[in-house]
Motif scaffolding. Structure first.
Motif, PDB file in Angstrom:
ATOM      1  N   VAL A  59      66.802  52.986  28.204  1.00 14.44           N
ATOM      2  CA  VAL A  59      67.563  51.943  28.906  1.00 14.44           C
ATOM      3  C   VAL A  59      67.417  52.099  30.417  1.00 14.44           C
ATOM      4  CG1 VAL A  59      69.897  51.062  29.360  1.00 14.44           C
ATOM      5  CG2 VAL A  59      69.182  51.570  27.011  1.00 14.44           C
ATOM      6  N   THR A  60      67.517  53.320  30.908  1.00 10.94           N
ATOM      7  CA  THR A  60      67.346  53.564  32.345  1.00 10.94           C
ATOM      8  C   THR A  60      65.970  53.112  32.811  1.00 10.94           C
ATOM      9  OG1 THR A  60      68.870  55.439  32.225  1.00 10.94           O
ATOM     10  CG2 THR A  60      67.388  55.352  34.130  1.00 10.94           C
ATOM     11  N   GLN A  61      64.936  53.467  32.049  1.00  9.54           N
ATOM     12  CA  GLN A  61      63.575  53.068  32.413  1.00  9.54           C
ATOM     13  C   GLN A  61      63.356  51.569  32.257  1.00  9.54           C
ATOM     14  OE1 GLN A  61      61.154  55.015  33.882  1.00  9.54           O
ATOM     15  NE2 GLN A  61      63.037  56.208  34.062  1.00  9.54           N
ATOM     16  N   TYR A  62      64.041  50.973  31.304  1.00  6.65           N
ATOM     17  CA  TYR A  62      63.940  49.527  31.093  1.00  6.65           C
ATOM     18  C   TYR A  62      64.348  48.788  32.368  1.00  6.65           C
ATOM     19  CZ  TYR A  62      64.358  45.027  28.715  1.00  6.65           C
ATOM     20  OH  TYR A  62      64.212  43.718  28.324  1.00  6.65           O
ATOM     21  N   PHE A  63      65.472  49.203  32.936  1.00  8.22           N
ATOM     22  CA  PHE A  63      65.949  48.538  34.147  1.00  8.22           C
ATOM     23  C   PHE A  63      65.146  48.950  35.378  1.00  8.22           C
ATOM     24  CE2 PHE A  63      69.503  47.681  31.369  1.00  8.22           C
ATOM     25  CZ  PHE A  63      69.737  46.345  31.661  1.00  8.22           C
ATOM     26  N   ALA A  64      64.626  50.165  35.395  1.00  2.51           N
ATOM     27  CA  ALA A  64      63.813  50.613  36.528  1.00  2.51           C
ATOM     28  C   ALA A  64      62.496  49.846  36.606  1.00  2.51           C
ATOM     29  CB  ALA A  64      63.541  52.106  36.423  1.00  2.51           C
ATOM     30  N   THR A  65      62.014  49.383  35.473  1.00  5.07           N
ATOM     31  CA  THR A  65      60.733  48.667  35.436  1.00  5.07           C
ATOM     32  C   THR A  65      60.909  47.188  35.094  1.00  5.07           C
ATOM     33  OG1 THR A  65      60.399  49.256  33.111  1.00  5.07           O
ATOM     34  CG2 THR A  65      59.496  50.760  34.760  1.00  5.07           C
TER      35      THR A  65
END
Length: 157
Positions: A59-65
């Protein structure tokens, strides 16, 4: 004559045993996961802490990218992970030199009364506590099948 009958009987028993053994092997192959392949996680185990750690990383990476993501409903609006809650809808694991988590995650706006925003598939590799996203899957619109915590559809292998 007796020898011929004995040979025919022996041959018949061998053929019957061989056919039964092949049927048993095929039945066993359908029941067992492929060795080295993904093994489904039981719905009761979707809240296992290690799996949730992999999902949190996804989820963190989803929003970061997010700006690079196609198919997301969130592309055109400024969003961050703290604006959403998430649920793991489905998961499978694969033991490699670490663990691959194949996840289906639902993003829900806070407060959760606003419901599901979108669902995405992802594979997260855990190398002894060091998480990394190895593959982004499909981004899907939410539907009735994604509203509950129960998994409704297995992630396709």
């Amino acid at each position: 004559m007796r020898l011929i009958n004995l040979l025919v009987l022996s041959l018949s028993l061998c053929l019957a045993y061989s056919q039964n053994a092949n049927e048993n092997k095929e039945a066993l192959r359908r029941k067992l996961p492929l060795l080295g392949g993904y093994k489904p996680v039981a719905p009761d185990d979707l809240d296992e802490p290690h799996l949730l750690g992999a999902a949190q990383h996804a989820v963190t990476q989803y929003f970061a990218t997010l700006s690079n993501r196609s198919g997301s409903n969130l592309n055109s609006i400024d969003h961050s992970a703290d604006m959403f809650e998430w649920d793991v809808l489905d998961a499978s694991t694969q033991v490699v030199a670490g663990i691959n988590f194949k996840l289906r995650v639902a993003l829900k706006e806070k407060p959760t009364t606003n419901g599901c925003v979108e669902v995405f598939d992802v594979i997260v590799y855990d190398h002894f506590g060091d998480f990394s996203v190895t593959e982004w899957g499909d981004v899907m619109e939410c539907g009735d099948q994604y509203t509950g915590a129960q998994n409704q559809e297995r992630i396709e292998d």
